[in-house]
Scaffold this motif. Sequence first.
Motif, PDB file in Angstrom:
ATOM      1  N   ASP A   1      75.633  33.470 -12.108  1.00  0.00           N
ATOM      2  CA  ASP A   1      74.257  33.199 -12.559  1.00  0.00           C
ATOM      3  C   ASP A   1      73.488  34.491 -12.764  1.00  0.00           C
ATOM      4  O   ASP A   1      72.405  34.494 -13.336  1.00  0.00           O
ATOM      5  CB  ASP A   1      73.522  32.338 -11.514  1.00  0.00           C
ATOM      6  N   GLN A   2      74.059  35.610 -12.259  1.00  0.00           N
ATOM      7  CA  GLN A   2      73.348  36.887 -12.353  1.00  0.00           C
ATOM      8  C   GLN A   2      73.829  37.745 -13.517  1.00  0.00           C
ATOM      9  O   GLN A   2      73.104  38.615 -13.976  1.00  0.00           O
ATOM     10  CB  GLN A   2      73.555  37.685 -11.061  1.00  0.00           C
ATOM     11  N   VAL A   3      75.067  37.504 -13.989  1.00  0.00           N
ATOM     12  CA  VAL A   3      75.653  38.392 -14.986  1.00  0.00           C
ATOM     13  C   VAL A   3      74.811  38.394 -16.258  1.00  0.00           C
ATOM     14  O   VAL A   3      74.347  37.348 -16.714  1.00  0.00           O
ATOM     15  CB  VAL A   3      77.088  37.935 -15.327  1.00  0.00           C
ATOM     16  N   ARG A   4      74.621  39.591 -16.804  1.00  0.00           N
ATOM     17  CA  ARG A   4      73.825  39.739 -18.026  1.00  0.00           C
ATOM     18  C   ARG A   4      74.517  39.079 -19.211  1.00  0.00           C
ATOM     19  O   ARG A   4      75.711  39.267 -19.429  1.00  0.00           O
ATOM     20  CB  ARG A   4      73.655  41.229 -18.321  1.00  0.00           C
ATOM     21  N   CYS A   5      73.786  38.299 -19.992  1.00  0.00           N
ATOM     22  CA  CYS A   5      74.369  37.596 -21.136  1.00  0.00           C
ATOM     23  C   CYS A   5      73.889  38.150 -22.475  1.00  0.00           C
ATOM     24  O   CYS A   5      74.237  37.617 -23.517  1.00  0.00           O
ATOM     25  CB  CYS A   5      74.034  36.105 -21.061  1.00  0.00           C
ATOM     26  N   GLY A   6      73.059  39.182 -22.461  1.00  0.00           N
ATOM     27  CA  GLY A   6      72.518  39.687 -23.721  1.00  0.00           C
ATOM     28  C   GLY A   6      71.511  38.715 -24.288  1.00  0.00           C
ATOM     29  O   GLY A   6      70.982  37.858 -23.580  1.00  0.00           O
ATOM     30  N   SER A   7      71.211  38.847 -25.567  1.00  0.00           N
ATOM     31  CA  SER A   7      70.270  37.942 -26.209  1.00  0.00           C
ATOM     32  C   SER A   7      70.861  37.518 -27.542  1.00  0.00           C
ATOM     33  O   SER A   7      71.864  38.073 -27.987  1.00  0.00           O
ATOM     34  CB  SER A   7      68.935  38.658 -26.424  1.00  0.00           C
ATOM     35  N   ASP A   8      70.249  36.540 -28.180  1.00  0.00           N
ATOM     36  CA  ASP A   8      70.726  36.148 -29.513  1.00  0.00           C
ATOM     37  C   ASP A   8      70.590  37.310 -30.489  1.00  0.00           C
ATOM     38  O   ASP A   8      71.389  37.457 -31.398  1.00  0.00           O
ATOM     39  CB  ASP A   8      69.931  34.947 -30.019  1.00  0.00           C
ATOM     40  N   LEU A   9      69.541  38.131 -30.291  1.00  0.00           N
ATOM     41  CA  LEU A   9      69.360  39.293 -31.167  1.00  0.00           C
ATOM     42  C   LEU A   9      70.430  40.341 -30.916  1.00  0.00           C
ATOM     43  O   LEU A   9      70.928  40.965 -31.848  1.00  0.00           O
ATOM     44  CB  LEU A   9      67.989  39.921 -30.907  1.00  0.00           C
ATOM     45  N   HIS A  10      70.749  40.565 -29.655  1.00  0.00           N
ATOM     46  CA  HIS A  10      71.732  41.586 -29.303  1.00  0.00           C
ATOM     47  C   HIS A  10      72.778  41.015 -28.354  1.00  0.00           C
ATOM     48  O   HIS A  10      72.732  41.255 -27.149  1.00  0.00           O
ATOM     49  CB  HIS A  10      71.042  42.799 -28.662  1.00  0.00           C
ATOM     50  N   PRO A  11      73.746  40.262 -28.901  1.00  0.00           N
ATOM     51  CA  PRO A  11      74.787  39.696 -28.036  1.00  0.00           C
ATOM     52  C   PRO A  11      75.616  40.776 -27.356  1.00  0.00           C
ATOM     53  O   PRO A  11      76.248  40.513 -26.335  1.00  0.00           O
ATOM     54  CB  PRO A  11      75.654  38.887 -29.011  1.00  0.00           C
ATOM     55  N   ASP A  12      75.590  42.014 -27.913  1.00  0.00           N
ATOM     56  CA  ASP A  12      76.389  43.094 -27.323  1.00  0.00           C
ATOM     57  C   ASP A  12      75.835  43.553 -25.979  1.00  0.00           C
ATOM     58  O   ASP A  12      76.491  44.313 -25.276  1.00  0.00           O
ATOM     59  CB  ASP A  12      76.487  44.271 -28.292  1.00  0.00           C
ATOM     60  N   ASP A  13      74.621  43.103 -25.600  1.00  0.00           N
ATOM     61  CA  ASP A  13      74.098  43.458 -24.282  1.00  0.00           C
ATOM     62  C   ASP A  13      74.731  42.629 -23.168  1.00  0.00           C
ATOM     63  O   ASP A  13      74.462  42.876 -21.994  1.00  0.00           O
ATOM     64  CB  ASP A  13      72.574  43.269 -24.249  1.00  0.00           C
ATOM     65  N   GLY A  14      75.547  41.645 -23.519  1.00  0.00           N
ATOM     66  CA  GLY A  14      76.256  40.868 -22.494  1.00  0.00           C
ATOM     67  C   GLY A  14      77.228  41.768 -21.738  1.00  0.00           C
ATOM     68  O   GLY A  14      77.769  42.723 -22.288  1.00  0.00           O
ATOM     69  N   ALA A  15      77.451  41.452 -20.478  1.00  0.00           N
ATOM     70  CA  ALA A  15      78.255  42.315 -19.616  1.00  0.00           C
ATOM     71  C   ALA A  15      79.753  42.050 -19.793  1.00  0.00           C
ATOM     72  O   ALA A  15      80.158  41.077 -20.427  1.00  0.00           O
ATOM     73  CB  ALA A  15      77.863  42.092 -18.165  1.00  0.00           C
ATOM     74  N   THR A  16      80.542  42.965 -19.246  1.00  0.00           N
ATOM     75  CA  THR A  16      81.981  42.760 -19.122  1.00  0.00           C
ATOM     76  C   THR A  16      82.295  42.631 -17.644  1.00  0.00           C
ATOM     77  O   THR A  16      81.949  43.516 -16.860  1.00  0.00           O
ATOM     78  CB  THR A  16      82.768  43.938 -19.730  1.00  0.00           C
TER      79      THR A  16
END
Lengths: 304, 177
Positions: B91-106
């Motif tokens: 529930d804490q992992v970063r998911c980015g945004s629709d504008l910048h999906p690349d901000d999602g974590a690995t």
Amino acid sequence: MTLHALTKPWEPMSYGFLDASAKREIRRKMIKAIAVPGCQMPYASHEVPMARGWGTGGLQVSLTLVNPSMRVKVIDQGADDSVNAASIRRFIARVAGTPTTMDTLDADLIQSRHRIPEEVLREDQVLVLQVPNPEPLRPVQPNMSIARQMHADADYGRMWLQLYEQIVRSGRVMQGASYPSLVHGRHVMTPSPIPRWDVPKLHMAKHLTILSAGREKRIFAVPPFTRVEPLVFSDVPYKVEDHADLTCHRSGTRGFFMNEIPQDDGTSVFEVSDSAWGVKAIRRRDGEEVALGETWYKNGKMPS
Amino acid sequence: MSVHPVPSEFEARTNAAFDAIIWAFARPGLMQKLPEAGMSQIVEALIDRECSVHCQDPDLAEMVRRTGAVMVSPDDADHIFVTDVPLTLLDQVRCGSDLHPDDGATLVVDADLSAGARLRLTGPGIAGDVIVTVGGLPGDFWPRRARAMRYPMGFEVLLVDGQRLLGVPRSTTVEVL
């Protein structure tokens, strides 16, 4: 911590020209590009000894992926022997010590400008496409921040309107190259300026395609087995170029994408655009034993 | 005659590790092989001072710190290395945004890739579907992952078992059998 632990041994230059931090940045972005097929991911686009707009995006991806056992093929508009292709191929071979080839079947990594080879790519092959303009929405929305919002909202209405207007004005879709295509049912991408002929080759392909725009600093990808559907209206089917019945005047091969060569008397002759395919066809005609791979198009038709 | 540079040991190792990582994400469900066992390979190939990292294992954290990356809590991290997945992590992992999906974590996780729950994976990179066996994760890991993400927002999961590597990008749909 010692000074020795913080430094690395001296090297005259980094393997593959790019330094380690540039490679790591591209790697991180490539992972995200593959995870969200067709979505443009911004990246740093470092400098390479080549002017932006001449394939620097593709070159950076190639230089990140190469190792000495990777056989590299470079295509420029279908030809392996044009100036741009020859220089990029020689550059990669020089800075990474990779073997090179012109035969699609022998290649591990194929960097290409504006064409996908006629022979079917395998699942161990990577196709790197050079992209001049990564934004399919640019003709309808020049502001790239608004275009990004439109991608976020999957708001592609204007894209459809543009296609509709072309059909109303001209009776057909006038988009010749970089035909907008929907990837994985979510993001519309430009497949780089490949002709309409090549777009169906990306749909559910076995190979990995990475598209990289160096000047615009955007990277996007089409993983293997991913849907790539050109935007079409259900009553106006997608049409590839009428090259199915053309014969190459040099190799005699037929049913592939051709270059038209105007003649002095006003007529024109045709020459197969995939030069490596043409060369192999000529060598086979002359009695040499040459392995010809399976082609995407069979008798000028893409099997559906 | 030209002399070309020879890859250093570090370059050869990170290149091979990234080769495994990229194919793990390009072909989810197909097992890839890291050149050596452990997560340190992934740190070497991907992490530097531009990254913010959360790392459980103290030895690995020391290595991450040496790369210059910032050590942060899981909700700020763009790379997360965990050996035991806490229940609240997803529930804490970063998911980015629709504008910048690349901000999602690995998210790099230690898992057991030879026994455990059977999963059916579908999505890009998979011809039809593929069945994999993944153990060593909390029972509701996959349903929680699905709830946390709304495509194209999301995060990537990289499962490591010794040398073996399995990638589950956000585009993959996971069904627990």
